[in-house]
Write an enzyme that holds these catalytic residues in place. Structure first.
Site, mmCIF file in Angstrom:
data_model
loop_
_atom_site.group_PDB
_atom_site.id
_atom_site.type_symbol
_atom_site.label_atom_id
_atom_site.label_comp_id
_atom_site.label_asym_id
_atom_site.label_seq_id
_atom_site.Cartn_x
_atom_site.Cartn_y
_atom_site.Cartn_z
ATOM 1 N NE ARG A 18 -3.155 2.526 2.754
ATOM 2 C CZ ARG A 18 -3.336 3.037 4.034
ATOM 3 N NH1 ARG A 18 -3.334 2.454 5.074
ATOM 4 N NH2 ARG A 18 -4.431 4.101 3.880
ATOM 5 C CE1 TYR A 23 -0.031 5.423 5.562
ATOM 6 C CE2 TYR A 23 -0.564 4.858 3.428
ATOM 7 C CZ TYR A 23 -0.782 5.390 4.653
ATOM 8 O OH TYR A 23 -2.073 6.366 4.511
ATOM 9 C CG ASN A 74 -2.328 3.505 12.481
ATOM 10 O OD1 ASN A 74 -3.338 4.397 12.122
ATOM 11 N ND2 ASN A 74 -1.259 3.329 11.683
ATOM 12 C CB ALA A 77 -9.649 6.339 6.733
ATOM 13 C CG HIS A 80 -8.238 11.301 9.585
ATOM 14 N ND1 HIS A 80 -7.323 11.818 10.303
ATOM 15 C CD2 HIS A 80 -7.810 10.450 8.764
ATOM 16 C CE1 HIS A 80 -6.145 11.423 9.736
ATOM 17 N NE2 HIS A 80 -6.458 10.457 8.892
ATOM 18 C CG ASP A 87 -18.499 8.677 21.631
ATOM 19 O OD1 ASP A 87 -18.002 9.581 21.558
ATOM 20 O OD2 ASP A 87 -19.589 8.680 21.000
ATOM 21 C CD GLU A 98 -4.155 9.951 17.318
ATOM 22 O OE1 GLU A 98 -4.463 10.535 18.385
ATOM 23 O OE2 GLU A 98 -4.545 10.229 15.908
ATOM 24 C CB ILE A 101 2.710 4.270 9.446
ATOM 25 C CG1 ILE A 101 2.351 3.046 10.300
ATOM 26 C CG2 ILE A 101 3.967 4.089 8.402
ATOM 27 C CD1 ILE A 101 1.697 2.127 9.429
ATOM 28 C CB SER A 102 2.161 8.663 6.893
ATOM 29 O OG SER A 102 0.631 8.931 7.173
ATOM 30 N NE ARG A 107 -0.385 11.078 3.698
ATOM 31 C CZ ARG A 107 -1.050 9.847 3.856
ATOM 32 N NH1 ARG A 107 -0.950 9.146 5.164
ATOM 33 N NH2 ARG A 107 -1.588 9.258 2.648
ATOM 34 N NE ARG A 111 -4.175 11.134 3.835
ATOM 35 C CZ ARG A 111 -4.948 10.178 3.790
ATOM 36 N NH1 ARG A 111 -5.201 9.437 4.650
ATOM 37 N NH2 ARG A 111 -5.181 9.891 2.609
HETATM 38 C C1 DQA Z 1 -2.289 6.223 8.862
HETATM 39 C C2 DQA Z 1 -2.753 7.787 8.418
HETATM 40 C C3 DQA Z 1 -4.321 7.861 8.012
HETATM 41 O O1 DQA Z 1 -4.441 9.100 7.455
HETATM 42 C C4 DQA Z 1 -4.376 6.656 6.919
HETATM 43 O O2 DQA Z 1 -5.839 6.911 6.413
HETATM 44 C C5 DQA Z 1 -4.134 5.449 7.249
HETATM 45 C C6 DQA Z 1 -2.995 5.203 7.824
HETATM 46 C C7 DQA Z 1 -1.093 6.118 9.041
HETATM 47 O O3 DQA Z 1 -0.714 5.134 9.802
HETATM 48 O O4 DQA Z 1 -0.364 7.155 8.563
HETATM 49 O O5 DQA Z 1 -4.823 4.480 6.842
HETATM 50 O O6 DQA Z 1 -3.404 6.195 9.955
#
Ligand code: DQA
Length: 142
Positions: A18, A23, A74, A77, A80, A87, A98, A101-102, A107, A111
């Site tokens: 991916r 990533y 993690n 998506a 966001h 909750d 939390e 990875i990126s 970005r 995000r």
């Molecule tokens: C993510 C960042 C999110 O914006 C994205 O939707 C992911 C991966 C990351 O690990 O960088 O799925 O959580």
């Protein structure tokens, strides 16, 4: 032994193939191995999971809440926009870290918002898979 769940949301099972420019090339299996190795070193009972189904993540968070376990999350998506995931995080009695990875702040603007950060003990972004290792080491040292 203290239990720590490492919970991963949608598309993270595709790590390795991916968007490797974002990533990295480490696979989901590499991530699981890294977390389990870190758990062994740090004396944590680490349980790593991934789901593409939001309700499943919510139920895992309920289990973690009932156990008073620590969580590395993690949410991909869902981070966001999912009020349901937030909750469920709010039910946790153990610490929550939390991880992304990126570096989400470098970005797209959508995000830059996390519904989870406000209730997390801490946030690690942009350090690749190493973020998970650092999160677990933090939880072990708390
Ligand atoms: C993510 C960042 C999110 O914006 C994205 O939707 C992911 C991966 C990351 O690990 O960088 O799925 O959580």
């Amino acid at each position: 032994m203290t239990r720590a769940y490492v919970l991963n949301g949608p598309n993270l099972n595709r790590l390795g193939s991916r968007e490797p420019g974002i990533y990295g090339t480490g696979s989901y299996a590499d991530l699981v191995a890294l977390c389990e190795r870190t758990g062994t070193e740090a004396g944590l009972d680490v349980q790593v999971r991934q789901t593409n189904h939001e309700g499943e993540l919510v139920e895992w968070l309920h289990t973690a809440a009932d156990e008073g376990a620590s969580v590395v999350l993690n949410a991909g998506a869902w981070t966001h926009y999912s009020v349901a995931v937030r909750d469920a995080c709010a039910l946790l009695t153990g610490p929550l870290v939390e991880v992304h990875i990126s570096n989400v702040h470098r970005r797209e603007p959508f995000r830059h918002t996390s519904l989870i950060s406000e209730i997390a003990a801490g946030v690690i972004v942009g350090l690749g898979l190493d973020g998970y290792r650092l999160a677990l080491l933090h939880l072990a040292a708390r």
